[in-house]
Design a protein around this motif. Structure first.
Motif, short mmCIF file in Angstrom:
data_model
loop_
_atom_site.label_atom_id
_atom_site.label_comp_id
_atom_site.label_asym_id
_atom_site.label_seq_id
_atom_site.Cartn_x
_atom_site.Cartn_y
_atom_site.Cartn_z
N GLU A 83 -4.27 -4.50 11.09
CA GLU A 83 -3.79 -3.41 11.40
C GLU A 83 -2.24 -3.59 12.14
N MET A 124 1.11 -2.45 10.53
CA MET A 124 2.06 -1.53 11.00
C MET A 124 3.46 -2.04 10.92
N LEU A 179 -3.60 1.95 6.59
CA LEU A 179 -3.96 2.07 8.05
C LEU A 179 -4.98 3.01 8.24
#
Length: 110
Positions: free
Chosen positions: A26, A30, A75
């Motif tokens: 994650e 990002m 995501l």
């Protein structure tokens, strides 16, 4: 070809499982999302702003937006977010909050 957001989420997940080995973490995604937004900003600055293009540079606005969508979907998939449901919630929130605000904004009156 038209697809729903839900279908796009399934397509990305299928691609990751078939070709991508696994989702990046994650935090990595990002960082990738931030990088892709920066690439869109570069194109916008050259196409609509004051910057000029470098020799041979291509300004593909749609490609950069699609790259952002791809990573955002990654995501959402890995954090179990239904983007369709969240989009509807966002539209409802914005409608309740801003239904008069923008209509009464003198800065938007031309």
């Amino acid at each position: 070809m038209q697809i729903t957001i839900k279908e796009a989420q399934k397509m990305v997940d299928q691609w990751i499982n078939q070709y991508g080995v696994r989702y990046f973490s994650e935090l990595t995604n990002m960082a990738c999302l931030t990088e892709e937004v920066g690439e869109l900003a570069r194109v916008m600055a050259r196409k609509y702003g004051d910057q000029s293009c470098k020799a041979g540079e291509k300004l593909n606005l749609g490609e950069e937006m699609a790259d952002i969508l791809w990573v955002l979907i990654c995501l959402a998939n890995q954090t179990n977010i239904d983007l369709t449901e969240e989009f509807y919630k966002s539209m409802e929130k914005k409608t309740k909050r801003d239904q008069i605000r923008h209509l009464e904004n003198p800065k938007l009156m031309a």
